[in-house]
Design an enzyme around this catalytic site. Structure first.
Site, PDB file in Angstrom:
ATOM      1  N   LYS A 214       9.641  -1.874  -8.345  1.00  0.00           N
ATOM      2  CA  LYS A 214       9.655  -2.146  -9.781  1.00  0.00           C
ATOM      3  C   LYS A 214      10.651  -1.258 -10.504  1.00  0.00           C
ATOM      4  O   LYS A 214      11.452  -1.716 -11.320  1.00  0.00           O
ATOM      5  CB  LYS A 214       8.261  -1.949 -10.372  1.00  0.00           C
ATOM      6  CG  LYS A 214       8.179  -2.262 -11.867  1.00  0.00           C
ATOM      7  CD  LYS A 214       6.817  -1.940 -12.461  1.00  0.00           C
ATOM      8  CE  LYS A 214       5.731  -2.840 -11.990  1.00  0.00           C
ATOM      9  NZ  LYS A 214       4.455  -2.642 -12.713  1.00  0.00           N
ATOM     10  N   GLU A 220      10.685   6.068  -0.680  1.00  0.00           N
ATOM     11  CA  GLU A 220      10.765   5.471   0.647  1.00  0.00           C
ATOM     12  C   GLU A 220      11.567   4.168   0.618  1.00  0.00           C
ATOM     13  O   GLU A 220      12.417   3.928   1.492  1.00  0.00           O
ATOM     14  CB  GLU A 220       9.353   5.180   1.184  1.00  0.00           C
ATOM     15  CG  GLU A 220       8.481   6.407   1.353  1.00  0.00           C
ATOM     16  CD  GLU A 220       7.628   6.695   0.126  1.00  0.00           C
ATOM     17  OE1 GLU A 220       6.621   7.424   0.264  1.00  0.00           O
ATOM     18  OE2 GLU A 220       7.968   6.185  -0.976  1.00  0.00           O
ATOM     19  N   GLY A 275       0.663  -2.840  -8.227  1.00  0.00           N
ATOM     20  CA  GLY A 275       1.295  -3.073  -6.934  1.00  0.00           C
ATOM     21  C   GLY A 275       0.402  -3.769  -5.930  1.00  0.00           C
ATOM     22  O   GLY A 275       0.824  -4.700  -5.227  1.00  0.00           O
ATOM     23  N   ARG A 276      -0.867  -3.351  -5.850  1.00  0.00           N
ATOM     24  CA  ARG A 276      -1.773  -3.938  -4.863  1.00  0.00           C
ATOM     25  C   ARG A 276      -2.307  -5.287  -5.315  1.00  0.00           C
ATOM     26  O   ARG A 276      -3.088  -5.914  -4.582  1.00  0.00           O
ATOM     27  CB  ARG A 276      -2.908  -2.972  -4.550  1.00  0.00           C
ATOM     28  CG  ARG A 276      -3.708  -2.516  -5.755  1.00  0.00           C
ATOM     29  CD  ARG A 276      -4.594  -1.325  -5.385  1.00  0.00           C
ATOM     30  NE  ARG A 276      -5.310  -0.772  -6.526  1.00  0.00           N
ATOM     31  CZ  ARG A 276      -4.807   0.121  -7.374  1.00  0.00           C
ATOM     32  NH1 ARG A 276      -3.547   0.540  -7.235  1.00  0.00           N
ATOM     33  NH2 ARG A 276      -5.537   0.610  -8.357  1.00  0.00           N
ATOM     34  N   GLU A 361      -7.491   2.202  -2.768  1.00  0.00           N
ATOM     35  CA  GLU A 361      -6.644   2.700  -3.851  1.00  0.00           C
ATOM     36  C   GLU A 361      -7.244   2.343  -5.199  1.00  0.00           C
ATOM     37  O   GLU A 361      -7.058   3.066  -6.185  1.00  0.00           O
ATOM     38  CB  GLU A 361      -5.220   2.132  -3.727  1.00  0.00           C
ATOM     39  CG  GLU A 361      -4.199   2.852  -4.605  1.00  0.00           C
ATOM     40  CD  GLU A 361      -2.773   2.498  -4.257  1.00  0.00           C
ATOM     41  OE1 GLU A 361      -2.158   3.234  -3.457  1.00  0.00           O
ATOM     42  OE2 GLU A 361      -2.272   1.475  -4.769  1.00  0.00           O
ATOM     43  N   HIS A 392     -14.462  -5.597  21.692  1.00  0.00           N
ATOM     44  CA  HIS A 392     -14.218  -4.815  22.899  1.00  0.00           C
ATOM     45  C   HIS A 392     -13.684  -3.426  22.561  1.00  0.00           C
ATOM     46  O   HIS A 392     -13.107  -2.764  23.427  1.00  0.00           O
ATOM     47  CB  HIS A 392     -13.252  -5.567  23.815  1.00  0.00           C
ATOM     48  CG  HIS A 392     -13.845  -6.828  24.359  1.00  0.00           C
ATOM     49  ND1 HIS A 392     -14.539  -6.875  25.559  1.00  0.00           N
ATOM     50  CD2 HIS A 392     -13.902  -8.089  23.851  1.00  0.00           C
ATOM     51  CE1 HIS A 392     -14.961  -8.105  25.773  1.00  0.00           C
ATOM     52  NE2 HIS A 392     -14.588  -8.869  24.754  1.00  0.00           N
ATOM     53  N   LYS A 512       3.480  12.961  -3.433  1.00  0.00           N
ATOM     54  CA  LYS A 512       4.863  12.524  -3.655  1.00  0.00           C
ATOM     55  C   LYS A 512       5.667  13.590  -4.385  1.00  0.00           C
ATOM     56  O   LYS A 512       6.825  13.845  -4.061  1.00  0.00           O
ATOM     57  CB  LYS A 512       4.861  11.219  -4.446  1.00  0.00           C
ATOM     58  CG  LYS A 512       4.364  10.022  -3.648  1.00  0.00           C
ATOM     59  CD  LYS A 512       3.928   8.860  -4.500  1.00  0.00           C
ATOM     60  CE  LYS A 512       5.014   8.329  -5.384  1.00  0.00           C
ATOM     61  NZ  LYS A 512       4.581   7.109  -6.110  1.00  0.00           N
TER      62      LYS A 512
END
Length: 552
Positions: A214, A220, A275-276, A361, A392, A512
């Site tokens: 954005k 990153e 964002g999520r 979050e 399993h 961050k």
């Protein structure tokens, strides 16, 4: 409001509705699902709800009609209906950032109207969707050409958090519908290995990068974007190639242009999109390229169908509200610290990872909206694996461990890839696992099978392990939209009851900030010793020596 004033207000745990649930939970701890089912032959059909193509069976939770009545009373006491209405009206319910929370507008029909700060946002949403559709069509049919005139054969989405987890989950979930002549890759980790492996077999002349940030400043994402730019130019040798091999999902036109991307190929979104909660915004551009605009709109329709159900259905028949309230029942009254999501469809293999961000979050918060410290648990840990794989690995703990792990089982009536008996075998496991978790096997039943006495305790199952089962006919784009919206609104319900802000994420900031301070210290061995705690200082020093090859 001051911290003292916030602390002085009554808390959730002092509310009569909470006390009533607490007393009821004391009674329910002594009851078994075996007894509850035996006493009510219709239980398996009564404790169900259905909407937007999804069928929810919540009968295998340790609940009664009284439980649902008390949970609904708690929801009303916490004004869940008012919170829902405020969200759909575009009010700034993200109070710490002063923002509306309007992911529901991203899938609103073209003729809808949702006003934020005096502006109807729906036309802008559809303007972006139309631009996305036009661009996706050009890539899909080969009209969009790279710098050398060759068509695009690979699309690489570069983002992190919701700008990665949403697109990669949606691509994997809808891979059955995707354009098979295009390759899709996703880069998020700042670890250079992620980029190297994603691009190792790609041709720069046929690769399109979608840079999803954005602000166009995310550390990153921009590190990976710069590497992608260098990788492209090293092969094509002309800075003008960036305009044909890169598009941006961003709102920072100046930074996008400085990078070399034509701002006509910048797809924006809004501050009211978290964002999520953004996979159905321009962040979903890679999804639209993969499946086409028509399928993407089918997914939006699924989202919207669940939105409308959540907005209008009474709590007692409201799928997201029921799931959220039952999650609170487990977390706050039965001490369940985790919850498992177990999709029995390989296409949904990334859904648990996606839901980890959505849930943790959103609701991993330790203070209320007013800033007072909570005195109850929030935000259970979500995890899971697809299909029979988990059976399993970790199902042993779910069946016979000492911790209660509520589970959501997700299955489908028809497979997208019907091969022999595979789907019947798969779905038999869904029904068998929920049955086994609910009812277990007593020691007497184990003995009746002829089990040696010394093995009886090892082969007994306590049961009483809670599950929800979610069924749909097939995994379609519409189904995926409805399923994601189901969890979005379940998370909302939990946050509304807990009185927390489910839409900020201040907890990701400190690490961050500290990382940005440490980066230059790692890049220069000539700097004076860093001014951190003794552990961090020692680790930085050792890293510098290892990097220089002088560590012994």
């Amino acid at each position: 409001m001051s911290a003292d004033a916030a602390a002085a207000r009554p808390t959730l745990t002092t509310h009569p509705a909470w006390h009533a649930l607490s007393a009821h939970a004391d009674d329910m701890r002594g009851r078994s699902l075996r007894a509850l089912f035996a006493a009510d032959p219709s239980r398996g059909t009564r404790f169900t709800a259905e909407a937007a193509g999804l069928y929810l069976d919540y009968s295998k939770n340790r609940i009664t009609d009284e439980t649902i009545r008390l949970l609904a009373a708690l929801a009303r006491a916490c004004r869940l209906d008012e919170r829902i209405a405020a969200m759909f009206r575009g009010e700034p319910i993200n109070t710490t950032e002063g923002r509306a929370v309007l992911h529901v507008a991203l899938r609103a029909p073209r003729d809808a109207s949702i006003v934020v700060d005096g502006e109807d946002v729906v036309p802008g949403v559809h303007d972006v969707l139309d631009r996305m559709a036009a661009f996706a069509a050009q890539v899909r049919d080969g009209r969009w050409r790279g710098h050398t005139g060759r068509p695009i054969r690979a699309v690489v989405n570069v983002g992190i958090g919701g700008s990665d987890l949403g697109p990669v989950m949606a691509y994997e979930a809808l891979r059955h519908y995707s354009a098979r002549d295009l390759t899709f890759r996703f880069v998020s980790n700042v670890d250079g290995t992620d980029f190297a492996e994603a691009t190792r077999d790609l041709d720069p002349a046929e690769t399109l990068f979608i840079i999803a940030s954005k602000t166009f400043t995310t550390l990153e994402t921009m590190a990976n974007a710069r590497t992608a730019r260098q990788w492209t130019l090293a092969a094509l040798g002309d800075a003008r190639a960036v305009a044909r091999h890169f598009v941006a999902v961003s709102t920072n036109a100046k930074a996008v242009a400085a990078f070399g991307i034509d701002t006509s190929q910048m797809f924006g979104f809004w501050d009211w999109v978290g964002g999520r909660y953004s996979m159905d915004s321009a962040i979903g551009l890679s999804t639209m390229i993969a499946v086409g605009a028509e399928r993407f709109h089918e997914m939006l329709a699924g989202f919207h169908a669940m939105d409308e159900h959540f907005r209008t259905a009474p709590v007692e028949r409201n799928l997201p509200a029921l799931m959220g309230l039952i999650a609170i029942w487990h977390a706050n009254f039965f001490g369940a610290a985790t919850a498992a999501v177990l999709p029995y469809d390989q296409y949904l293999k990334r859904l648990p990872a996606y839901l980890q961000q959505l849930t943790m979050e959103s609701n991993g918060k330790h203070v209320t909206l007013e800033g007072a410290r909570v005195d109850y648990e929030t935000g259970p840990i979500y995890w899971g694996e697809p299909g029979t794989n988990g059976q399993h690995s970790f199902y042993q703990l779910i069946h016979q461990g000492t911790r209660i792990v509520p589970c959501d089982f997700i299955g489908f009536g028809r497979s997208l890839n019907p091969i022999g008996e595979h789907h019947d075998l798969l779905m038999a496991n869904v029904f068998a696992q929920t049955q086994a978790l609910a009812f277990g096997k007593t020691e007497d039943e184990v003995r009746a099978e002829g089990t040696p006495e010394r093995l009886v305790p090892h082969r007994a199952f306590e049961g009483n392990r809670p599950t929800n089962t979610i069924l749909a006919e097939r995994l379609t784009p519409h189904t995926l939209g409805a399923l994601v919206a189901l969890y979005e609104h379940s998370v909302f319900t939990q946050g509304a009851i807990w009185g927390i802000d489910s839409f900020d994420q201040w907890g990701v900031e400190l690490g961050k900030v500290l990382a940005s301070r440490i980066v230059p210290e790692l890049m220069s061995a000539d700097d004076p010793p860093p001014a951190h705690d003794s552990s961090t200082n020692a680790l930085i020093g050792r890293y510098r020596r290892m990097k220089a090859g002088t560590e012994r």
